[in-house]
Enzyme design. Structure first.
Site, PDB file in Angstrom:
ATOM      1  N   LYS A  51      51.564   2.515 -52.660  1.00 32.11           N
ATOM      2  CA  LYS A  51      52.881   3.044 -53.016  1.00 32.11           C
ATOM      3  C   LYS A  51      53.846   1.887 -53.255  1.00 32.11           C
ATOM      4  O   LYS A  51      54.264   1.200 -52.338  1.00 32.11           O
ATOM      5  CB  LYS A  51      53.443   3.931 -51.898  1.00 32.11           C
ATOM      6  CG  LYS A  51      54.599   4.769 -52.414  1.00 32.11           C
ATOM      7  CD  LYS A  51      55.694   4.999 -51.411  1.00 32.11           C
ATOM      8  CE  LYS A  51      56.845   4.063 -51.474  1.00 32.11           C
ATOM      9  NZ  LYS A  51      57.663   4.023 -52.681  1.00 32.11           N
ATOM     10  N   GLY A  60      58.778  -5.091 -46.444  1.00 29.16           N
ATOM     11  CA  GLY A  60      60.049  -4.448 -46.785  1.00 29.16           C
ATOM     12  C   GLY A  60      61.087  -4.747 -45.735  1.00 29.16           C
ATOM     13  O   GLY A  60      61.033  -5.781 -45.063  1.00 29.16           O
ATOM     14  N   SER A  61      62.000  -3.822 -45.563  1.00 33.80           N
ATOM     15  CA  SER A  61      63.140  -4.065 -44.684  1.00 33.80           C
ATOM     16  C   SER A  61      62.758  -3.907 -43.207  1.00 33.80           C
ATOM     17  O   SER A  61      61.753  -3.274 -42.869  1.00 33.80           O
ATOM     18  CB  SER A  61      64.263  -3.100 -45.030  1.00 33.80           C
ATOM     19  OG  SER A  61      63.816  -1.779 -44.802  1.00 33.80           O
ATOM     20  N   GLY A  87      60.212  -1.203 -41.548  1.00 34.16           N
ATOM     21  CA  GLY A  87      59.076  -1.889 -40.903  1.00 34.16           C
ATOM     22  C   GLY A  87      58.909  -1.467 -39.454  1.00 34.16           C
ATOM     23  O   GLY A  87      57.804  -1.171 -39.001  1.00 34.16           O
ATOM     24  N   CYS A 125      62.493 -13.002 -49.361  1.00 34.76           N
ATOM     25  CA  CYS A 125      62.531 -12.936 -47.898  1.00 34.76           C
ATOM     26  C   CYS A 125      62.527 -14.335 -47.305  1.00 34.76           C
ATOM     27  O   CYS A 125      62.959 -14.528 -46.176  1.00 34.76           O
ATOM     28  CB  CYS A 125      61.362 -12.123 -47.379  1.00 34.76           C
ATOM     29  SG  CYS A 125      59.816 -12.676 -48.063  1.00 34.76           S
ATOM     30  N   GLN A 154      72.365  -2.691 -54.145  1.00 33.69           N
ATOM     31  CA  GLN A 154      72.190  -4.033 -53.575  1.00 33.69           C
ATOM     32  C   GLN A 154      73.404  -4.908 -53.905  1.00 33.69           C
ATOM     33  O   GLN A 154      73.856  -5.693 -53.071  1.00 33.69           O
ATOM     34  CB  GLN A 154      70.891  -4.657 -54.115  1.00 33.69           C
ATOM     35  CG  GLN A 154      70.554  -6.014 -53.515  1.00 33.69           C
ATOM     36  CD  GLN A 154      70.206  -5.980 -52.032  1.00 33.69           C
ATOM     37  OE1 GLN A 154      69.551  -5.044 -51.555  1.00 33.69           O
ATOM     38  NE2 GLN A 154      70.656  -6.975 -51.285  1.00 33.69           N
TER      39      GLN A 154
HETATM   40  P1  NAD Z   1      62.475  -1.024 -47.972  1.00 34.60           P
HETATM   41  O1  NAD Z   1      62.069  -1.101 -46.545  1.00 34.60           O
HETATM   42  O2  NAD Z   1      63.630  -0.202 -48.332  1.00 34.60           O
HETATM   43  O3  NAD Z   1      61.268  -0.443 -48.837  1.00 34.60           O
HETATM   44  C1  NAD Z   1      59.990  -1.038 -48.824  1.00 34.60           C
HETATM   45  C2  NAD Z   1      58.963   0.013 -49.203  1.00 34.60           C
HETATM   46  O4  NAD Z   1      58.893   0.994 -48.167  1.00 34.60           O
HETATM   47  C3  NAD Z   1      59.304   0.755 -50.482  1.00 34.60           C
HETATM   48  O5  NAD Z   1      58.118   0.994 -51.210  1.00 34.60           O
HETATM   49  C4  NAD Z   1      59.883   2.052 -49.952  1.00 34.60           C
HETATM   50  O6  NAD Z   1      59.785   3.114 -50.876  1.00 34.60           O
HETATM   51  C5  NAD Z   1      59.008   2.287 -48.744  1.00 34.60           C
HETATM   52  N1  NAD Z   1      59.564   3.201 -47.737  1.00 34.60           N
HETATM   53  C6  NAD Z   1      60.868   3.506 -47.529  1.00 34.60           C
HETATM   54  N2  NAD Z   1      60.963   4.421 -46.523  1.00 34.60           N
HETATM   55  C7  NAD Z   1      59.720   4.671 -46.094  1.00 34.60           C
HETATM   56  C8  NAD Z   1      59.166   5.500 -45.080  1.00 34.60           C
HETATM   57  N3  NAD Z   1      59.922   6.268 -44.283  1.00 34.60           N
HETATM   58  N4  NAD Z   1      57.839   5.489 -44.905  1.00 34.60           N
HETATM   59  C9  NAD Z   1      57.058   4.712 -45.662  1.00 34.60           C
HETATM   60  N5  NAD Z   1      57.498   3.939 -46.652  1.00 34.60           N
HETATM   61  C10 NAD Z   1      58.827   3.890 -46.863  1.00 34.60           C
HETATM   62  O7  NAD Z   1      62.638  -2.532 -48.471  1.00 34.60           O
HETATM   63  P2  NAD Z   1      63.099  -3.030 -49.938  1.00 34.60           P
HETATM   64  O8  NAD Z   1      64.572  -2.815 -50.025  1.00 34.60           O
HETATM   65  O9  NAD Z   1      62.215  -2.501 -50.989  1.00 34.60           O
HETATM   66  O10 NAD Z   1      62.807  -4.589 -49.844  1.00 34.60           O
HETATM   67  C11 NAD Z   1      63.733  -5.524 -49.384  1.00 34.60           C
HETATM   68  C12 NAD Z   1      63.346  -5.994 -47.998  1.00 34.60           C
HETATM   69  O11 NAD Z   1      62.027  -6.502 -48.024  1.00 34.60           O
HETATM   70  C13 NAD Z   1      64.197  -7.132 -47.483  1.00 34.60           C
HETATM   71  O12 NAD Z   1      64.637  -6.843 -46.177  1.00 34.60           O
HETATM   72  C14 NAD Z   1      63.265  -8.332 -47.462  1.00 34.60           C
HETATM   73  O13 NAD Z   1      63.505  -9.290 -46.503  1.00 34.60           O
HETATM   74  C15 NAD Z   1      61.943  -7.688 -47.255  1.00 34.60           C
HETATM   75  N6  NAD Z   1      60.864  -8.520 -47.755  1.00 34.60           N
HETATM   76  C16 NAD Z   1      60.089  -9.166 -46.826  1.00 34.60           C
HETATM   77  C17 NAD Z   1      59.063  -9.989 -47.235  1.00 34.60           C
HETATM   78  C18 NAD Z   1      58.202 -10.696 -46.221  1.00 34.60           C
HETATM   79  O14 NAD Z   1      57.101 -11.065 -46.548  1.00 34.60           O
HETATM   80  N7  NAD Z   1      58.654 -10.875 -45.001  1.00 34.60           N
HETATM   81  C19 NAD Z   1      58.801 -10.139 -48.589  1.00 34.60           C
HETATM   82  C20 NAD Z   1      59.596  -9.477 -49.516  1.00 34.60           C
HETATM   83  C21 NAD Z   1      60.623  -8.648 -49.075  1.00 34.60           C
END
Ligand code: NAD
Length: 476
Positions: free
Chosen positions: A170, A223-224, A228, A279, A326
């Site tokens: 996804k 992700g966030s 997470g 990130c 954003q």
């Molecule tokens: P996000 O957490 O909003 O979304 C990430 C993914 O999770 C998306 O595909 C989203 O649709 C999905 N998602 C959202 N709610 C969910 C749920 N309840 N259950 C399952 N999946 C769900 O993050 P984003 O805004 O897409 O990305 C930005 C964030 O990602 C920033 O905080 C950044 O630091 C982080 N990031 C971290 C790394 C790393 O390796 N540490 C790398 C890139 C980005």
């Protein structure tokens, strides 16, 4: 509508979502299927059904498929880079490099598929042999963010398939184009139906269904922090293997003995390129007082030279922010930094360009106190804070004073301080005289403290997450 890919077939969904170019919001790239819980469940069932044959199908089959995917990504890097820059907003050279990186990741794991590791040992009991082997985990759910629309999917999907797992994928809602193009390439790589499935759709529905599904054995998420942490709790509660990469507030320490011109380039590249939406971006510039005025002056001069514009236009250094939400979030943090008492030494304004888009001047705060929210919380935009340090020890303490621990950098010509920083920095990745962002694909990636949870990603260390260890005893 660009459909989902489930059980070897392309399937439309009840609704679709437009993919909008952040450099020109009048430009709609295409409409992408928005799957629901039923499609997510179908994908999981298909992956579960495909797993026994795929996991026993042999390593040559896996290596061949991954090699084909990698070769096509590399051959089409310019075209797919155009698409990536158009949907995400990073500059064309950055986008082409990301596609090339995805291609090399698939090639790397094509090789890894042919290098399974195991051990054969004598038992402590005479007459018994012991074998230790790695086996695939089963069905892996892969959930990715918007900021690396093809590299992050690649560094999760490639090892999952290489080690014999089946995948339900996804991607982020904002960048379905690169994920769809990658999935289309994967669909022609010779994988049996069900081995790889793409379900685009809301995280709260498609992602949540994957997380809750008993048939999903492992979840790899980037992700966030908020999402997470929910995934860690949900996955652990039902005993699924979980790997989570989250945010960062990465420090770059600049000592008085640093090569100043190099330190400025390292800071500007690490903080602002890819619009600061990495990130691993450096957002805390911790500078020894003796060099701080000269460093700030040089960074401000350099920022004045950078062109913010259409991601695909020649000469653009910084593309737009990914979307309106954003951009508003970044502007709110810039306003907050001023309210907290930091001084804006450069930028921070929304910019107008020929076409309507989400353009933001890179922002540099000085006089930032390490306790300010703007200096502690991840912003995920082209915003950095300069924090003054008395000396190296103070700088190290400031660098480590964070809930995050993804990447940390130091600019110095002192071997002693460089070696000490590599040992003592609380981060999964440490850079000396190099930007905190910008990593290799053949070595482990991941953080410590609040940035990451579970096994490392990438390189041969990926086997830790995508396999499970079996110990077999044979009496003979
Ligand atoms: P996000 O957490 O909003 O979304 C990430 C993914 O999770 C998306 O595909 C989203 O649709 C999905 N998602 C959202 N709610 C969910 C749920 N309840 N259950 C399952 N999946 C769900 O993050 P984003 O805004 O897409 O990305 C930005 C964030 O990602 C920033 O905080 C950044 O630091 C982080 N990031 C971290 C790394 C790393 O390796 N540490 C790398 C890139 C980005």
């Amino acid at each position: 509508m660009k459909p989902n890919y489930i059980d070897g077939a392309w399937r439309e969904a009840a609704s679709a979502r437009p993919n909008i170019n952040p450099s020109d919001t009048d430009d709609v790239i295409a409409h992408y299927a928005q799957g629901d819980a039923a499609q997510a469940e179908q994908a999981v069932a298909a992956a579960r059904a495909a797993f026994p044959a795929w996991s026993r199908g042999g390593i040559q089959q896996r290596a061949d498929a991954l090699d084909r995917i990698g070769a096509e990504l590399l051959a089409r890097q310019r075209e797919l880079g155009e698409l990536l820059a158009r949907e995400e907003g990073k500059t064309l050279p950055e986008a082409v490099a990301e596609v090339a990186r995805a291609g090399m990741i698939f090639r790397f794991f094509a090789g890894e598929a042919l290098r399974p590791r195991g051990e054969c040992l004598p038992s402590v009991r005479p007459g018994i042999d012991v074998e230790i082997r790695r086996e695939p985990v089963g069905v892996v759910a892969i959930i990715t963010p918007w900021n690396f629309p093809i590299a992050i999917p690649a560094w999760k999907i490639a090892p999952a398939l290489a080690y014999g797992n089946c995948v339900v994928f996804k991607p982020a809602d904002l960048v379905p184009g690169s994920a769809w193009a990658l999935s289309e390439i994967i669909s022609r790589s010779g994988l049996p139906p069900g081995v790889f499935n793409l379900v685009m759709g809301p995280g709260s529905m498609v992602g949540q269904t994957f997380i809750n599904a008993r048939a999903v054995n492992a979840i790899s998420f980037t992700g966030s922090v908020g999402t997470g942490r929910r995934i860690i709790a949900a996955g652990c509660e039902r005993g699924a293997k979980v790997q989570v990469e989250m945010g960062g507030k990465n420090p770059l320490v600049v000592l008085a003995d640093a090569d100043l011109a190099q330190a400025v380039e390292v800071a500007v590249q690490g903080s602002y390129f890819s619009t600061g939406q990495r990130c691993t971006a450096s957002s805390r510039l911790i500078v020894e007082k003796a060099v701080l005025p000269r460093f700030v002056e040089a960074v401000v001069a350099r920022l004045g030279e950078l062109r913010v514009g259409d991601a695909r236009a020649p000469g653009t250094h910084i593309g737009p922010v990914v979307d309106e939400g954003q951009l508003r979030h970044d502007l709110d943090y810039i306003a907050l930094g001023r309210e907290e008492g930091a001084t804006l030494a450069f930028g921070g304004r929304r910019l107008e360009r020929e076409r309507p888009g989400f353009y933001l001047e890179p922002a540099l705060f000085v006089d930032a106190d390490p306790g300010m929210r703007v200096a502690r919380e991840e912003i995920f935009g082209p915003v950095a804070c300069v924090i003054a340090a008395d000396d190296y020890e103070h700088a190290l303490a400031l660098a480590n004073d964070s809930e995050f621990g993804l990447s940390a950098g130091i600019c110095t010509t002192s071997l002693k301080h460089a070696v000490h920083f590599k040992r003592e920095a609380q981060a999964g990745m440490v850079m000396v005289n190099a930007a905190t962002a910008g990593v290799d694909y053949h070595v482990p990636f991941g953080g410590s403290k609040g940035s990451s949870y579970g096994a490392r990603e990438q390189g041969s260390y990926a086997a830790e997450f995508y396999t499970t260890v079996k110990t077999a005893y044979t009496a003979c």
